[in-house]
Design a protein around this motif. Structure first.
Motif, PDB file in Angstrom:
ATOM      1  N   PRO A  34      -7.358  27.711  93.700  1.00  0.00           N
ATOM      2  CA  PRO A  34      -6.599  27.858  92.511  1.00  0.00           C
ATOM      3  C   PRO A  34      -6.721  28.900  91.691  1.00  0.00           C
ATOM      4  O   PRO A  34      -5.997  29.202  90.802  1.00  0.00           O
ATOM      5  N   GLU A  35      -7.882  29.180  91.540  1.00  0.00           N
ATOM      6  CA  GLU A  35      -8.276  30.397  90.451  1.00  0.00           C
ATOM      7  C   GLU A  35      -7.698  31.777  90.889  1.00  0.00           C
ATOM      8  O   GLU A  35      -7.730  32.852  90.373  1.00  0.00           O
ATOM      9  N   MET A  36      -7.129  31.672  92.145  1.00  0.00           N
ATOM     10  CA  MET A  36      -6.510  33.188  92.589  1.00  0.00           C
ATOM     11  C   MET A  36      -5.201  33.504  92.063  1.00  0.00           C
ATOM     12  O   MET A  36      -4.586  34.501  92.338  1.00  0.00           O
ATOM     13  N   ILE A  37      -4.503  32.499  91.593  1.00  0.00           N
ATOM     14  CA  ILE A  37      -3.311  32.493  91.071  1.00  0.00           C
ATOM     15  C   ILE A  37      -2.964  31.803  89.785  1.00  0.00           C
ATOM     16  O   ILE A  37      -3.548  30.956  89.266  1.00  0.00           O
ATOM     17  N   ALA A  38      -2.186  32.806  88.839  1.00  0.00           N
ATOM     18  CA  ALA A  38      -1.760  32.080  87.533  1.00  0.00           C
ATOM     19  C   ALA A  38      -0.215  32.171  87.516  1.00  0.00           C
ATOM     20  O   ALA A  38       0.481  33.111  87.659  1.00  0.00           O
ATOM     21  N   VAL A  39       0.301  30.924  87.372  1.00  0.00           N
ATOM     22  CA  VAL A  39       1.906  30.799  87.492  1.00  0.00           C
ATOM     23  C   VAL A  39       2.486  30.915  85.925  1.00  0.00           C
ATOM     24  O   VAL A  39       2.138  30.223  85.042  1.00  0.00           O
ATOM     25  N   HIS A  40       3.589  31.881  85.877  1.00  0.00           N
ATOM     26  CA  HIS A  40       4.048  31.777  84.694  1.00  0.00           C
ATOM     27  C   HIS A  40       5.736  31.500  84.689  1.00  0.00           C
ATOM     28  O   HIS A  40       5.999  30.911  85.880  1.00  0.00           O
ATOM     29  N   ARG A  41       6.553  31.802  83.924  1.00  0.00           N
ATOM     30  CA  ARG A  41       7.770  31.028  83.821  1.00  0.00           C
ATOM     31  C   ARG A  41       8.779  31.623  84.964  1.00  0.00           C
ATOM     32  O   ARG A  41       9.502  31.322  85.639  1.00  0.00           O
ATOM     33  N   SER A  42       8.646  33.236  85.043  1.00  0.00           N
ATOM     34  CA  SER A  42       9.326  33.944  86.288  1.00  0.00           C
ATOM     35  C   SER A  42       8.584  34.680  87.123  1.00  0.00           C
ATOM     36  O   SER A  42       9.139  35.523  87.873  1.00  0.00           O
ATOM     37  N   SER A  43       7.073  34.634  86.994  1.00  0.00           N
ATOM     38  CA  SER A  43       6.525  35.468  87.697  1.00  0.00           C
ATOM     39  C   SER A  43       5.010  34.683  87.917  1.00  0.00           C
ATOM     40  O   SER A  43       4.819  33.773  87.665  1.00  0.00           O
ATOM     41  N   ALA A  44       4.225  35.299  88.931  1.00  0.00           N
ATOM     42  CA  ALA A  44       3.076  34.773  89.190  1.00  0.00           C
ATOM     43  C   ALA A  44       1.936  35.910  89.280  1.00  0.00           C
ATOM     44  O   ALA A  44       2.172  36.933  89.892  1.00  0.00           O
ATOM     45  N   MET A  45       0.712  35.808  88.598  1.00  0.00           N
ATOM     46  CA  MET A  45      -0.380  36.794  88.815  1.00  0.00           C
ATOM     47  C   MET A  45      -1.165  36.230  89.994  1.00  0.00           C
ATOM     48  O   MET A  45      -1.826  35.253  89.869  1.00  0.00           O
TER      49      MET A  45
END
Length: 84
Positions: A34-45
């Motif tokens: 789960p630390e491999m991804i950060a979800v935002h409103r219109s994108s993901a890091m």
């Protein structure tokens, strides 16, 4: 397109299960922690390691648009009917 809520449901699942994101370009991204991804409103890091060799490993990050994500599925998905 994947909604942020749907993607977040995979990230915060207890217990966490690794999953694959399929992009419109045909690229597949495997999220194994789960630390491999950060979800935002219109994108993901999406954070990744460029090399498997610990001495040469370099971390990288890519911002991916949710509009270009076609599907998300668990990595250990059972085969569909008719597949071996």
């Amino acid at each position: 397109m994947i909604t942020p809520q749907r993607l977040k449901s995979y990230v915060v699942a207890e217990p966490f299960r690794p999953f694959r994101i399929s992009m419109a370009s045909g690229q597949a991204l495997e999220i194994r922690h789960p630390e491999m991804i950060a979800v935002h409103r219109s994108s993901a890091m999406i954070y990744f390691t460029i090399s498997g060799d610990p001495e040469q490993a370099k971390d990288g990050v890519r911002e991916m648009s949710l509009l270009l994500m076609e599907s998300v599925e668990p990595l250990q998905a059972a085969p569909t009917t008719g597949e071996k």
